[in-house]
Design a protein around this motif. Structure first.
Motif: not given
Length: 474
Positions: A54-81
């Motif tokens: 859990l510490i490692q997850l929060l260490n590496i994650a934070g806002l990264g997988p939220i903010f980066g993924a939202i911005s990446g979604a602007l390219w559409g479903p190709v971001v899933f790949l």
């Protein structure tokens, strides 16, 4: 919807299959770990496996997988790949190798590991590069939450007040033993991060939002190119060099090498799942990439989008989780960034950290620099961080490839993603607005040539030489 569930299934299957391949190639064994042989009660502290995860997850994650993924979604479903295959074949390998090689080298920081396998010149570059990057991360993740807290409190408690409060917390988290602050609160916030993601996924599905199916078409409202911009924008949701600075902290707490797959690779897959959910939510909630772009503009960035999605889908509980997400999560990344900077400098100058006095010598100047840098507008600087982050991942992967090669193991699992990330980093800096702004016709082939050159150097320097460099004795 089918694409989303298929992507989720592939991510989970990747953990139960490919991570075992990577583990078997590396070969964890029963040798004592630094946590048991170098226990100092400060940084080398044995902890339970679930807590380290859990510490490692929060260490590496934070806002990264939220903010980066939202911005990446602007390219559409190709971001899933990219999220799925980047996590399985690049991010998971990167995190596992950086953590496990650190265990094999007394819990050393990534800069020291790079020096061992890529040479003294690269070690010097990485020492400076890592410290600067970590201080920038820590500073930005202090100013952002401070501004948000100021919006939620009386006018007397302005951003300046909250900045001091956050930096005081950073001082404690950087200075005190890892199990006293980070070890106690990180598991709680790690669970909150998981609950928030699962709640958003459930809300999107149950309330009937439509997650678009896979298309390779570029759906970015501004028609920004997928290559290489999307691969840099998503960052933490697929692969992130910042993780290589965090994994050695947990390498000093693991009591068995056989825990490495679930902690290092497993946390990366969990982050990939979180990123996949937020990428799907971003485009589904606003019905199109254009709608998402309008929301980002209207709400002043990803923080406002996260707040609206959580509040709408989850109600008051979601609002609380959103506040934890956009305030506590960046703070959790900032404090470990400063702690990693302290450890990097300590490894650099061989300064023992078992005494409070020597930790103060490093911690106080670091936080003073952070305070000074907080007065600068980081909108532009943060864009450079995205590229620097992926460049660090590239370097860490090449170091992992050399390690495997020297130990006569299958180095392709690291060399292939390292070559790919070399092309990403080179192409991005050549054509990006904050880079050299060169035309695509030049940047694309130049990026490929750079990646090929890195692979050729790796072959002649590491693969082709006789046993003089292999195997590595430890």
């Amino acid at each position: 919807m089918i694409t989303f569930f298929a992507a989720l299934a592939i991510l989970i299957a990747g953990y139960f299959t490919y991570s075992k391949v990577v583990e078997r190639i590396f070969g964890p064994d029963d040798r004592p770990t630094p946590a048991t042989t170098m226990t100092d009660g400060v940084d080398y502290v044995p902890m339970k496996q679930w807590k380290i995860f859990l510490i490692q997850l929060l260490n590496i994650a934070g806002l990264g997988p939220i903010f980066g993924a939202i911005s990446g979604a602007l390219w559409g479903p190709v971001v899933f790949l990219w999220i799925v295959f980047g996590t399985i074949f690049a991010g998971g390998v990167h995190d596992f190798l950086s953590g496990m090689i650190s265990i094999r080298h007394r819990g050393n920081s990534i800069s020291e590991i790079v020096g061992i396998y890529l040479g003294k010149g690269m070690k010097t570059v990485m020492r400076v590069f890592s410290v600067v990057l970590l201080v920038l991360v820590g500073t930005v993740f202090a100013t952002g939450p401070a501004a948000l807290l100021a919006m939620l409190t009386p006018d007397a408690l302005d951003a300046g007040f909250w900045l001091i409060v956050v930096l005081i917390y950073y001082f404690a988290a950087t200075l005190l033993p890892i199990d006293k602050v980070i070890g106690k609160i990180y598991p709680f916030f790690g669970i909150c991060l998981i609950i928030m993601a699962l709640g958003v996924a459930g809300g999107i599905i149950i309330q009937g939002y439509t997650i678009p199916e896979l298309t390779l078409q570029n759906l970015h409202p501004k028609e920004l190119p997928v290559w290489p911009l999307m691969f840099v924008t998503v960052a933490c949701g697929a692969i992130s060099g910042f993780h290589a600075t965090q994994s050695p902290m947990m390498a000093r707490c693991i009591t068995s090498e056989k825990q490495g797959r679930s902690i290092f690779y497993g946390a990366m897959v969990a982050e990939g799942v979180i990123a996949l959910i937020w990428a799907a939510a971003g485009v589904a909630f606003y019905q199109s990439t254009g709608g998402l772009q309008e929301a980002l503009a209207a709400y002043g960035g990803q923080g406002g989008v996260v707040y609206e999605i959580c509040n709408t889908l989850l109600g008051p509980a979601g609002m609380v989780l959103a506040m934890i997400g956009v305030i506590a999560c960046p703070i959790s990344s900032g404090d470990t960034a400063f702690r990693s900077a302290r450890l990097t400098i300590a490894d650099w100058f061989d300064i023992s950290q078992d005494k409070m006095r020597t930790r103060l010598y490093i911690t106080v100047p670091l936080l003073l620099v952070g305070l000074l840098l907080s007065q600068i507008d980081f909108d532009i600087v943060w864009r450079y961080f995205s590229w620097s982050n992926q460049t660090l991942a590239m370097i860490a992967l090449w170091a992992g490839a050399v390690y495997l090669c020297r130990n006569q193991k299958n180095f392709w699992i690291a060399a292939v993603p390292a070559t790919f990330m070399s092309a990403v980093s080179a192409t991005y800096i050549l054509m990006a607005e904050e880079g050299l702004r060169l035309p695509v016709a030049f940047a694309y082939p130049a990026g490929v040539i750079f990646a090929a050159a890195c692979a050729v150097v790796f072959y002649f320097k590491a693969v082709r030489p006789p046993q003089a460099l292999r195997p590595e004795k430890m």
